[in-house]
Enzyme design. Sequence first.
Site, PDB file in Angstrom:
ATOM      1  N   ASP A  60       1.992  -1.572 -10.623  1.00  8.00           N
ATOM      2  CA  ASP A  60       0.944  -1.155  -9.691  1.00  8.00           C
ATOM      3  C   ASP A  60       0.474   0.287  -9.909  1.00  8.00           C
ATOM      4  O   ASP A  60       1.277   1.205 -10.043  1.00  8.00           O
ATOM      5  CB  ASP A  60       1.488  -1.296  -8.268  1.00  8.00           C
ATOM      6  CG  ASP A  60       0.398  -1.348  -7.227  1.00  8.00           C
ATOM      7  OD1 ASP A  60      -0.260  -0.313  -7.015  1.00  8.00           O
ATOM      8  OD2 ASP A  60       0.198  -2.427  -6.627  1.00  8.00           O
ATOM      9  N   SER A  70      -4.733  -0.977  -7.670  1.00  6.68           N
ATOM     10  CA  SER A  70      -4.231  -2.188  -7.021  1.00  6.68           C
ATOM     11  C   SER A  70      -5.366  -2.975  -6.372  1.00  6.68           C
ATOM     12  O   SER A  70      -6.320  -3.346  -7.041  1.00  6.68           O
ATOM     13  CB  SER A  70      -3.132  -1.810  -6.029  1.00  6.68           C
ATOM     14  OG  SER A  70      -2.346  -2.919  -5.687  1.00  6.68           O
TER      15      SER A  70
END
Length: 288
Positions: free
Chosen positions: A154, A40
């Site tokens: 993510d 991320s």
Amino acid sequence: MKKKISLSLSSGGARGLAHIGVIEVLLENGYEIEEISGSSIGAVVGSMYASGGLLKFKKWVLSLDKLKVFSLMDFTIGGHGVMKGDKVFNKLKTIIGDQNIEDLKTPIKIIATDVINGKEIVFKKGSMYDAMRASCSIPGLVRPHVYRKTQLVDGGVLNPLPLNHLLSPNQTLAVNLNETKVNIKNKKSTSTTQNPENSYFNVLKEYFYFNKTNRKKLSFFDLTYKSIHIMQNKLANEMLSKHPVDFIVNIPFDSCYPLEFYKAKLMIKLGRDMCIKALKETPKKAIV
């Protein structure tokens, strides 16, 4: 001779701007970053460093205020997320051009999650921006990234602190953005007062801010944020127990909310301060 170190950068939204400060302190203390793994925001900051664009990236994030952050939110209706997630990366491309991961000056592995097949995806080559976009697709908030006939979200969903992808036998440092047990003396509140400049943010307050006055009344984003944090904190601690590191930089999860990218100055300084503190401690692997 420079000391070599491997770096694992965790997920954690805007708190990840602390990664910039950590990298700065390492370089100032004579370390050579040999390899990076990131999920991320960790993938974003790690890629900015690996591509040679960290200074430009830092300058850009320091220029952000609430309205500029708001302008980067490309809201969508009827999709699989509140935002498309393309606008910010298109903007970044105008500041730091795309490169292939395998051509970057520092090796990096970018982690994403295949939400269709329930498995971890590790980007080691191909477009840097393609990998970052996939790694930053927060479920429910940012639309999944379509990649090779599947959908990626993510990297923090399965591996928020990807220490297992560091291969060097040299020293390792992990930056955990999801720690709940960090004590900072004289910690100042990071909350900001509203002013006319921030008026557009008030419209979406129920979605993008913790409800600080009534903990029994949770907004959509409260629920999402709390759930993701609990999951990521547990996964990160499990990873640390399986893969001991020499140094760990803990950034408290309540130091900054996920979309408060206008707090770059504060978070970069926090990253610097916590890294300086970590480097003063005896390397954990050296403790018998």
